[in-house]
Design a protein around this motif. Structure first.
Motif, PDB file in Angstrom:
ATOM      1  N   ALA A  25       0.815  -1.215   0.000  1.00  0.00           N
ATOM      2  CA  ALA A  25       0.000   0.000   0.000  1.00  0.00           C
ATOM      3  C   ALA A  25       0.852   1.269   0.000  1.00  0.00           C
ATOM      4  O   ALA A  25       0.304   2.370  -0.030  1.00  0.00           O
ATOM      5  CB  ALA A  25      -0.922   0.007   1.217  1.00  0.00           C
ATOM      6  N   ARG A  26       2.179   1.105   0.042  1.00  0.00           N
ATOM      7  CA  ARG A  26       3.113   2.238   0.168  1.00  0.00           C
ATOM      8  C   ARG A  26       2.765   3.091   1.386  1.00  0.00           C
ATOM      9  O   ARG A  26       2.801   4.333   1.338  1.00  0.00           O
ATOM     10  CB  ARG A  26       3.146   3.080  -1.096  1.00  0.00           C
ATOM     11  CG  ARG A  26       3.884   2.418  -2.244  1.00  0.00           C
ATOM     12  CD  ARG A  26       4.183   3.377  -3.372  1.00  0.00           C
ATOM     13  NE  ARG A  26       4.937   2.728  -4.437  1.00  0.00           N
ATOM     14  CZ  ARG A  26       5.338   3.341  -5.547  1.00  0.00           C
ATOM     15  NH1 ARG A  26       5.068   4.632  -5.720  1.00  0.00           N
ATOM     16  NH2 ARG A  26       6.024   2.691  -6.462  1.00  0.00           N
ATOM     17  N   ASP A  27       2.403   2.407   2.465  1.00  0.00           N
ATOM     18  CA  ASP A  27       2.105   3.077   3.733  1.00  0.00           C
ATOM     19  C   ASP A  27       3.431   3.254   4.468  1.00  0.00           C
ATOM     20  O   ASP A  27       3.821   2.439   5.307  1.00  0.00           O
ATOM     21  CB  ASP A  27       1.128   2.228   4.543  1.00  0.00           C
ATOM     22  CG  ASP A  27       0.715   2.892   5.860  1.00  0.00           C
ATOM     23  OD1 ASP A  27       1.300   3.938   6.197  1.00  0.00           O
ATOM     24  OD2 ASP A  27      -0.172   2.342   6.539  1.00  0.00           O
ATOM     25  N   LEU A  28       4.139   4.343   4.148  1.00  0.00           N
ATOM     26  CA  LEU A  28       5.470   4.546   4.694  1.00  0.00           C
ATOM     27  C   LEU A  28       5.443   4.759   6.206  1.00  0.00           C
ATOM     28  O   LEU A  28       6.415   4.441   6.895  1.00  0.00           O
ATOM     29  CB  LEU A  28       6.158   5.733   4.008  1.00  0.00           C
ATOM     30  CG  LEU A  28       6.951   5.413   2.723  1.00  0.00           C
ATOM     31  CD1 LEU A  28       8.117   4.498   3.037  1.00  0.00           C
ATOM     32  CD2 LEU A  28       6.072   4.805   1.675  1.00  0.00           C
ATOM     33  N   ALA A  29       4.352   5.294   6.730  1.00  0.00           N
ATOM     34  CA  ALA A  29       4.247   5.465   8.186  1.00  0.00           C
ATOM     35  C   ALA A  29       4.326   4.109   8.869  1.00  0.00           C
ATOM     36  O   ALA A  29       5.092   3.914   9.821  1.00  0.00           O
ATOM     37  CB  ALA A  29       2.936   6.162   8.543  1.00  0.00           C
ATOM     38  N   ALA A  30       3.562   3.145   8.355  1.00  0.00           N
ATOM     39  CA  ALA A  30       3.578   1.800   8.936  1.00  0.00           C
ATOM     40  C   ALA A  30       4.910   1.106   8.695  1.00  0.00           C
ATOM     41  O   ALA A  30       5.410   0.359   9.547  1.00  0.00           O
ATOM     42  CB  ALA A  30       2.435   0.964   8.356  1.00  0.00           C
ATOM     43  N   VAL A  31       5.519   1.352   7.531  1.00  0.00           N
ATOM     44  CA  VAL A  31       6.808   0.729   7.198  1.00  0.00           C
ATOM     45  C   VAL A  31       7.893   1.178   8.178  1.00  0.00           C
ATOM     46  O   VAL A  31       8.658   0.364   8.715  1.00  0.00           O
ATOM     47  CB  VAL A  31       7.210   1.069   5.747  1.00  0.00           C
ATOM     48  CG1 VAL A  31       8.667   0.682   5.486  1.00  0.00           C
ATOM     49  CG2 VAL A  31       6.298   0.362   4.763  1.00  0.00           C
ATOM     50  N   ILE A  32       7.960   2.481   8.421  1.00  0.00           N
ATOM     51  CA  ILE A  32       8.987   3.012   9.325  1.00  0.00           C
ATOM     52  C   ILE A  32       8.735   2.547  10.757  1.00  0.00           C
ATOM     53  O   ILE A  32       9.673   2.177  11.482  1.00  0.00           O
ATOM     54  CB  ILE A  32       9.040   4.548   9.243  1.00  0.00           C
ATOM     55  CG1 ILE A  32       9.582   4.972   7.858  1.00  0.00           C
ATOM     56  CG2 ILE A  32       9.920   5.125  10.344  1.00  0.00           C
ATOM     57  CD1 ILE A  32       9.547   6.463   7.621  1.00  0.00           C
ATOM     58  N   LYS A  33       7.467   2.551  11.178  1.00  0.00           N
ATOM     59  CA  LYS A  33       7.150   2.061  12.524  1.00  0.00           C
ATOM     60  C   LYS A  33       7.557   0.592  12.680  1.00  0.00           C
ATOM     61  O   LYS A  33       8.080   0.188  13.717  1.00  0.00           O
ATOM     62  CB  LYS A  33       5.653   2.223  12.791  1.00  0.00           C
ATOM     63  CG  LYS A  33       5.211   3.666  13.003  1.00  0.00           C
ATOM     64  CD  LYS A  33       3.705   3.753  13.186  1.00  0.00           C
ATOM     65  CE  LYS A  33       3.261   5.205  13.343  1.00  0.00           C
ATOM     66  NZ  LYS A  33       1.781   5.308  13.441  1.00  0.00           N
ATOM     67  N   HIS A  34       7.314  -0.210  11.632  1.00  0.00           N
ATOM     68  CA  HIS A  34       7.684  -1.629  11.659  1.00  0.00           C
ATOM     69  C   HIS A  34       9.199  -1.778  11.797  1.00  0.00           C
ATOM     70  O   HIS A  34       9.695  -2.558  12.614  1.00  0.00           O
ATOM     71  CB  HIS A  34       7.196  -2.306  10.374  1.00  0.00           C
ATOM     72  CG  HIS A  34       7.599  -3.744  10.239  1.00  0.00           C
ATOM     73  ND1 HIS A  34       6.971  -4.762  10.926  1.00  0.00           N
ATOM     74  CD2 HIS A  34       8.584  -4.334   9.509  1.00  0.00           C
ATOM     75  CE1 HIS A  34       7.538  -5.912  10.621  1.00  0.00           C
ATOM     76  NE2 HIS A  34       8.527  -5.679   9.756  1.00  0.00           N
ATOM     77  N   PHE A  35       9.946  -0.996  11.020  1.00  0.00           N
ATOM     78  CA  PHE A  35      11.401  -1.054  11.064  1.00  0.00           C
ATOM     79  C   PHE A  35      11.908  -0.683  12.452  1.00  0.00           C
ATOM     80  O   PHE A  35      12.767  -1.360  13.026  1.00  0.00           O
ATOM     81  CB  PHE A  35      11.995  -0.122  10.010  1.00  0.00           C
ATOM     82  CG  PHE A  35      13.506  -0.131   9.976  1.00  0.00           C
ATOM     83  CD1 PHE A  35      14.191  -1.103   9.263  1.00  0.00           C
ATOM     84  CD2 PHE A  35      14.241   0.822  10.661  1.00  0.00           C
ATOM     85  CE1 PHE A  35      15.575  -1.117   9.230  1.00  0.00           C
ATOM     86  CE2 PHE A  35      15.618   0.816  10.638  1.00  0.00           C
ATOM     87  CZ  PHE A  35      16.295  -0.160   9.916  1.00  0.00           C
ATOM     88  N   ARG A  36      11.367   0.393  12.998  1.00  0.00           N
ATOM     89  CA  ARG A  36      11.824   0.852  14.304  1.00  0.00           C
ATOM     90  C   ARG A  36      11.440  -0.134  15.409  1.00  0.00           C
ATOM     91  O   ARG A  36      12.194  -0.342  16.352  1.00  0.00           O
ATOM     92  CB  ARG A  36      11.252   2.240  14.600  1.00  0.00           C
ATOM     93  CG  ARG A  36      11.786   3.344  13.672  1.00  0.00           C
ATOM     94  CD  ARG A  36      11.231   4.695  14.044  1.00  0.00           C
ATOM     95  NE  ARG A  36      11.655   5.039  15.399  1.00  0.00           N
ATOM     96  CZ  ARG A  36      10.939   5.777  16.236  1.00  0.00           C
ATOM     97  NH1 ARG A  36       9.741   6.221  15.873  1.00  0.00           N
ATOM     98  NH2 ARG A  36      11.406   6.058  17.426  1.00  0.00           N
ATOM     99  N   GLN A  37      10.250  -0.741  15.298  1.00  0.00           N
ATOM    100  CA  GLN A  37       9.791  -1.684  16.309  1.00  0.00           C
ATOM    101  C   GLN A  37      10.712  -2.889  16.409  1.00  0.00           C
ATOM    102  O   GLN A  37      11.034  -3.364  17.505  1.00  0.00           O
ATOM    103  CB  GLN A  37       8.369  -2.149  15.984  1.00  0.00           C
ATOM    104  CG  GLN A  37       7.833  -3.194  16.972  1.00  0.00           C
ATOM    105  CD  GLN A  37       6.463  -3.717  16.576  1.00  0.00           C
ATOM    106  OE1 GLN A  37       5.840  -3.209  15.637  1.00  0.00           O
ATOM    107  NE2 GLN A  37       5.994  -4.723  17.278  1.00  0.00           N
ATOM    108  N   TYR A  38      11.171  -3.394  15.247  1.00  0.00           N
ATOM    109  CA  TYR A  38      11.947  -4.625  15.254  1.00  0.00           C
ATOM    110  C   TYR A  38      13.458  -4.408  15.283  1.00  0.00           C
ATOM    111  O   TYR A  38      14.217  -5.367  15.377  1.00  0.00           O
ATOM    112  CB  TYR A  38      11.555  -5.480  14.041  1.00  0.00           C
ATOM    113  CG  TYR A  38      10.211  -6.146  14.222  1.00  0.00           C
ATOM    114  CD1 TYR A  38      10.090  -7.359  14.897  1.00  0.00           C
ATOM    115  CD2 TYR A  38       9.055  -5.531  13.767  1.00  0.00           C
ATOM    116  CE1 TYR A  38       8.852  -7.950  15.094  1.00  0.00           C
ATOM    117  CE2 TYR A  38       7.809  -6.110  13.952  1.00  0.00           C
ATOM    118  CZ  TYR A  38       7.711  -7.322  14.621  1.00  0.00           C
ATOM    119  OH  TYR A  38       6.479  -7.905  14.821  1.00  0.00           O
TER     120      TYR A  38
END
Length: 473
Positions: A25-38
Motif C-alpha cells: 500500500a506504500r504506507d510509509l508510516a507503517a513501514v517506518i514504525k515496523h522497522f523501528r519496532q523490530y
C-alpha cells in the motif's frame, strides 16, 4: 552518558505479513514504525540511513507528510534495505531484488548500516561538553518569558485559498505598476511578519491583478509586470513550503517561467531558490544543489565597484545550496558552499541606509550565514558543531520576524537533536512569542509532538502542544 548494543535487523524483517501489506500500500508510516519496532532504531537513525531529516521521518511516521516522490521512496528503500520490488519500484526478477539474493545479502548490509548510524548518533550525544558552552545565544533563547502570545490553531491551512486559486483563478483587473508594487510590498510584509493566514488570503487577488497587469502591458512595462508576477508566485511557494503543500511545485514552476520572461536576474534568482527548495523537499537534493550553483555562477559581478544586489543574490543561493547539500548528506560540499557564502557576504558594500541586501524573502547578512551553518550542521547529524554559531547570531540584526522565527526553529532542532529538551522547549516558546503563526506550521507541530513524547517532564509543554495544535486537547 548513554550506551546501547548494536541494533539487530531480523533476517525476515520484510517477510512479516503486516510489513508486506504496508509495503504493497506504500504506507510509509507503517513501514517506518515496523522497522523501528523490530530494530530499536530511533527516528534520527532512520533519517541517517535514508538521507532525511529527523523531523521529516517523524512527519512521515505520523502521517503528516505523504511520500509520493520515487526518489524519496527509493532512498528509504535502499536505506532500510527494502527490496525495491516490494514497493513497486523494480521488477521482481531484477538482479538486485532477486529472492535468492534478498535474504542472503540484505540483512547483513542493513545491520552494518544501522549500527554505523546508531554509533554516530551516540557519538553526537556523548559530546556534552559543547552544550555547556552556551553563552549569549542560549541565554537569549532561555530568557524568553513564558508569557508567549497564545494563538488558536488555524481551522485550515493558510495556503488553502491560494491552492484553490491555482485551479480556479479569481478574476483580476489591470492596475498601475506603482499600485502593483504597493500590493506586492504589502504581501511581502505579511510574509516577513509571519502572518501566513493573511498572506494566504491576499495572494489569489494579488496574483490575478499582477497577471492582468502583465497581460495588458507591452515592452518594458510588461517585463516589469512579469517580475511582479514572478515574485507573487515566489511568496506563494514560500507559503506552500511552510505548510508542506504539494502546490509548491506548481507555484515554483510558474515563478521561474515568468521570472525568465522578465529578463531580470533578481526575480530569476528568487524563483530559482524556491524551486530548488521544492526539489529538495521531494528528495532531489543533488539536482537542486547543481541548479542553485549554476544559477549563482550565472550572476555576473562587473569589475570595479561590486554590485551589492548581485553579490547578495549569490550569497542567498549559496546558503540555500549548502543546506540542500547537507540535507543530502554531502558534508564537504555543504561546508564549502557555506564558506563561499561567508566570503562573498564580506564583499557586499555597506548600505548607508542600513537595509540588508538580499533576495525578495531572504537577506545576505553574516547572521544569515551563521543561521544556515546551524541548520546545515544539525541536519548533517553534528549539532554540537552548530552550538558555537548560536552565539554569532544577534536576532535583533535579522531582517524581519520570519527570519527570527527561522533562527529559533533551527536552534530548537539543534537542541532537540542534542537531547536537551529544556532548551528545545525554550526555543519553541520563543517562536510562539515572536511569531504565533509559526508554531502552527506542520514542521513545528511535529517537533513539538516529538518533544512531548520523549522521556522527562517539562512544565507547560503539554499545554503548549494543545495550544499550537500539535496534539488534540
Amino acid at each position: 552518558m548513554r550506551s546501547h548494543s548494536p541494533l539487530v535487523v531480523p533476517v525476515d524483517l520484510w517477510d512479516h505479513e503486516k510489513a508486506r501489506r504496508a509495503l504493497e500500500a506504500r504506507d510509509l508510516a507503517a513501514v517506518i514504525k515496523h522497522f523501528r519496532q523490530y530494530t530499536g532504531a530511533s527516528q534520527t537513525t532512520v533519517g541517517s540511513l535514508a538521507g532525511l531529516a529527523q523531523s521529516d521521518v517523524s512527519a512521515i511516521e505520523r502521517g503528516i507528510r505523504q511520500v509520493q516522490s520515487v526518489d524519496v521512496l527509493t532512498r528509504i528503500a535502499e536505506g532500510l534495505a527494502i527490496p525495491l520490488s516490494l514497493l513497486g519500484l523494480a521488477d521482481e526478477t531484477g538482479s538486485a531484488d532477486h529472492p535468492a539474493r534478498r535474504k542472503a545479502s540484505v540483512p547483513q548490509l542493513t545491520a552494518a548500516k544501522v549500527t554505523k548510524a546508531a554509533e554516530l548518533e551516540d557519538d553526537v550525544r556523548r559530546r556534552e561538553l559543547m552544550t555547556g558552552a552556551l553563552g549569549l545565544g542560549a541565554s537569549l533563547i532561555a530568557g524568553t518569558g513564558s508569557d508567549a502570545t497564545a494563538a488558536e490553531p488555524a481551522a485550515h491551512s493558510p495556503a488553502a485559498a491560494m491552492e484553490r486559486a491555482l485551479f480556479e483563478p479569481v478574476t483580476g483587473r489591470p492596475t498601475s505598476l506603482s499600485d502593483l508594487a504597493d500590493g506586492l510590498a504589502t504581501a511581502r510584509g505579511l510574509f516577513s511578519g509571519a502572518r501566513y493566514a493573511a498572506l494566504g488570503s491576499a495572494l489569489p487577488a494579488l496574483i490575478a491583478t499582477a497577471e492582468a497587469t502583465r497581460d495588458a502591458a507591452a515592452g518594458r512595462t510588461r517585463e516589469r509586470a512579469q517580475a511582479a508576477v514572478a515574485r507573487a508566485y515566489v511568496l506563494a511557494t514560500e507559503l506552500a513550503v511552510k505548510q508542506h503543500s504539494e502546490a509548491a511545485w506548481a507555484t515554483a514552476d510558474r515563478a521561474l517561467i515568468v521570472a525568465r520572461a522578465s529578463g531580470d536576474p533578481r526575480p530569476i534568482s528568487d524563483a530559482a531558490r524556491v524551486l530548488a527548495i521544492t526539489m529538495r523537499r521531494a528528495g532531489r537534493n543533488s539536482a537542486a544543489v547543481d541548479f542553485l550553483a549554476r544559477t549563482a555562477t550565472s550572476l555576473v559581478v562587473e569589475k570595479g565597484s561590486p554590485q551589492a544586489d548581485t553579490l547578495a543574490a549569490r550569497v542567498c543561493l549559496l546558503m540555500t545550496a549548502a543546506y540542500t547539500a547537507a540535507s543530502g548528506g554531502r558534508r564537504s560540499t555543504a561546508l564549502d558552499l557555506l564558506q563561499e557564502a561567508e566570503d562573498t557576504a564580506g564583499r557586499i558594500p555597506v548600505d548607508q541606509s542600513g537595509k540588508p541586501a538580499g533576495l525578495f524573502t531572504i537577506s545576505a547578512s553574516p547572521a544569515e550565514v551563521s543561521m544556515y551553518r546551524i541548520s546545515s550542521l544539525t541536519v548533517l547529524g553534528t549539532p554540537d558543531d552548530a552550538v558555537p554559531y548560536v552565539r554569532r547570531v544577534d536576532p535583533t540584526q535579522l531582517a524581519n520576524t520570519e527570519r527570527v522565527a527561522r533562527y529559533l526553529t533551527d536552534t530548537a532542532r539543534m537542541w532537540h537533536q542534542l537531547g536537551d529538551g529544556r532548551r528545545t522547549f525554550s526555543a519553541l516558546r520563543a517562536i510562539e512569542h515572536t511569531a504565533p503563526e509559526e508554531v502552527q506550521r506542520p514542521a513545528i507541530r511535529t517537533l513539538t509532538a516529538d518533544l512531548l513524547y520523549t522521556p522527562g517532564s517539562l512544565p507547560g509543554l503539554r499545554a503548549f502542544a494543545v495550544r499550537t495544535g500539535a496534539v488534540a486537547a
